[in-house]
Design a protein around this motif. Structure first.
Motif, PDB file in Angstrom:
ATOM      1  N   THR A  14      -1.894  -4.677   0.429  1.00 56.50           N
ATOM      2  CA  THR A  14      -1.029  -4.181  -0.811  1.00 56.50           C
ATOM      3  C   THR A  14      -1.534  -2.963  -1.532  1.00 56.50           C
ATOM      4  O   THR A  14      -0.776  -2.343  -1.988  1.00 56.50           O
ATOM      5  N   PRO A  15      -2.944  -2.890  -1.860  1.00 50.40           N
ATOM      6  CA  PRO A  15      -3.360  -1.607  -2.366  1.00 50.40           C
ATOM      7  C   PRO A  15      -2.996  -0.294  -1.711  1.00 50.40           C
ATOM      8  O   PRO A  15      -2.379   0.616  -2.244  1.00 50.40           O
ATOM      9  N   TRP A  16      -2.721  -0.224  -0.221  1.00 54.01           N
ATOM     10  CA  TRP A  16      -2.215   0.828   0.473  1.00 54.01           C
ATOM     11  C   TRP A  16      -0.776   0.904   0.279  1.00 54.01           C
ATOM     12  O   TRP A  16      -0.350   2.059   0.167  1.00 54.01           O
ATOM     13  N   ALA A  17      -0.143  -0.207   0.343  1.00 52.25           N
ATOM     14  CA  ALA A  17       1.398  -0.511   0.347  1.00 52.25           C
ATOM     15  C   ALA A  17       1.615   0.166  -1.073  1.00 52.25           C
ATOM     16  O   ALA A  17       2.563   1.067  -1.250  1.00 52.25           O
ATOM     17  N   ASP A  18       0.680  -0.101  -2.031  1.00 53.57           N
ATOM     18  CA  ASP A  18       1.369   0.281  -3.579  1.00 53.57           C
ATOM     19  C   ASP A  18       1.225   1.872  -3.509  1.00 53.57           C
ATOM     20  O   ASP A  18       1.812   2.442  -4.171  1.00 53.57           O
ATOM     21  N   ARG A  19       0.081   2.402  -3.009  1.00 53.98           N
ATOM     22  CA  ARG A  19      -0.381   3.685  -2.973  1.00 53.98           C
ATOM     23  C   ARG A  19       0.723   4.598  -2.395  1.00 53.98           C
ATOM     24  O   ARG A  19       1.362   5.471  -2.629  1.00 53.98           O
ATOM     25  N   ALA A  20       1.451   4.009  -1.034  1.00 52.32           N
ATOM     26  CA  ALA A  20       2.310   4.740  -0.145  1.00 52.32           C
ATOM     27  C   ALA A  20       3.583   4.695  -0.832  1.00 52.32           C
ATOM     28  O   ALA A  20       4.437   5.718  -1.005  1.00 52.32           O
ATOM     29  N   GLY A  21       3.861   3.532  -1.440  1.00 50.87           N
ATOM     30  CA  GLY A  21       5.143   3.187  -2.330  1.00 50.87           C
ATOM     31  C   GLY A  21       5.030   4.437  -3.581  1.00 50.87           C
ATOM     32  O   GLY A  21       6.033   5.085  -3.831  1.00 50.87           O
ATOM     33  N   SER A  22       3.991   4.519  -4.372  1.00 51.97           N
ATOM     34  CA  SER A  22       4.081   5.340  -5.606  1.00 51.97           C
ATOM     35  C   SER A  22       3.993   7.042  -5.072  1.00 51.97           C
ATOM     36  O   SER A  22       4.863   7.888  -5.637  1.00 51.97           O
ATOM     37  N   GLU A  23       3.444   7.182  -3.695  1.00 52.08           N
ATOM     38  CA  GLU A  23       3.628   8.541  -3.217  1.00 52.08           C
ATOM     39  C   GLU A  23       5.079   8.808  -2.834  1.00 52.08           C
ATOM     40  O   GLU A  23       5.406   9.871  -2.848  1.00 52.08           O
ATOM     41  N   LEU A  24       5.546   7.680  -2.056  1.00 49.98           N
ATOM     42  CA  LEU A  24       7.035   8.029  -1.923  1.00 49.98           C
ATOM     43  C   LEU A  24       8.036   8.250  -3.098  1.00 49.98           C
ATOM     44  O   LEU A  24       8.692   9.051  -2.901  1.00 49.98           O
ATOM     45  N   THR A  25       7.523   7.483  -4.112  1.00 49.64           N
ATOM     46  CA  THR A  25       8.504   7.733  -5.299  1.00 49.64           C
ATOM     47  C   THR A  25       8.138   9.238  -5.819  1.00 49.64           C
ATOM     48  O   THR A  25       9.142   9.908  -6.267  1.00 49.64           O
ATOM     49  N   ALA A  26       7.137   9.622  -5.831  1.00 48.51           N
ATOM     50  CA  ALA A  26       6.717  10.851  -6.043  1.00 48.51           C
ATOM     51  C   ALA A  26       7.370  12.107  -5.500  1.00 48.51           C
ATOM     52  O   ALA A  26       7.616  13.340  -5.914  1.00 48.51           O
ATOM     53  N   THR A  27       7.685  11.736  -4.238  1.00 50.87           N
ATOM     54  CA  THR A  27       8.539  12.849  -3.372  1.00 50.87           C
ATOM     55  C   THR A  27      10.072  12.839  -3.911  1.00 50.87           C
ATOM     56  O   THR A  27      10.797  13.434  -3.554  1.00 50.87           O
ATOM     57  N   GLY A  28      10.497  12.055  -4.840  1.00 47.47           N
ATOM     58  CA  GLY A  28      11.713  11.982  -5.127  1.00 47.47           C
ATOM     59  C   GLY A  28      12.772  10.944  -4.756  1.00 47.47           C
ATOM     60  O   GLY A  28      13.918  10.911  -4.984  1.00 47.47           O
TER      61      GLY A  28
END
Length: 111
Positions: free
Chosen positions: A22-36
């Motif tokens: 979960t922590p890594w999934a959350d981070r990947a998800g937030s970084e993905l959102t940051a890409t637009g």
């Protein structure tokens, strides 16, 4: 060959979700959102925490661990007032009213 970051982040997010990381999934998800990329909404297994923004989720997790607003602020390079604001916004989303309740229900809330 050029690799697009969204593709890599999508792949990472899928793998992390599948493995329950979960922590890594959350981070990947937030970084993905940051890409637009558009937020895909709640992911499986997140519970009530799925409705939180990445910042609210991070602050809620640290609060559930017993850290004070000032300690969280120092760790995240924020103002303690900003931390308080994020908690103010997160509590109704989680259906709780206090730090103590957050700490008691952290696991059931998906934190």
């Amino acid at each position: 060959m050029q690799v697009h970051p969204r593709g890599l982040l999508n792949s990472a997010l899928e793998v992390f979700d599948r493995l329950g990381m979960t922590p890594w999934a959350d981070r990947a998800g937030s970084e993905l959102t940051a890409t637009g990329a558009q937020d895909q909404g709640p992911r499986a297994g997140q519970g009530a925490a799925a409705s939180l923004t990445p910042q609210e989720l991070q602050i809620a997790r640290l609060t559930a661990q017993g850290l004070s607003n000032r300690d969280i602020a120092a760790q995240l390079f924020l103002s303690h007032r900003t931390v308080g604001y994020h908690l103010y916004k997160a509590y109704p989303k989680l259906g709780i009213a206090s730090r103590g309740e957050l700490k008691e229900r952290a696991v059931s809330l998906g934190l």
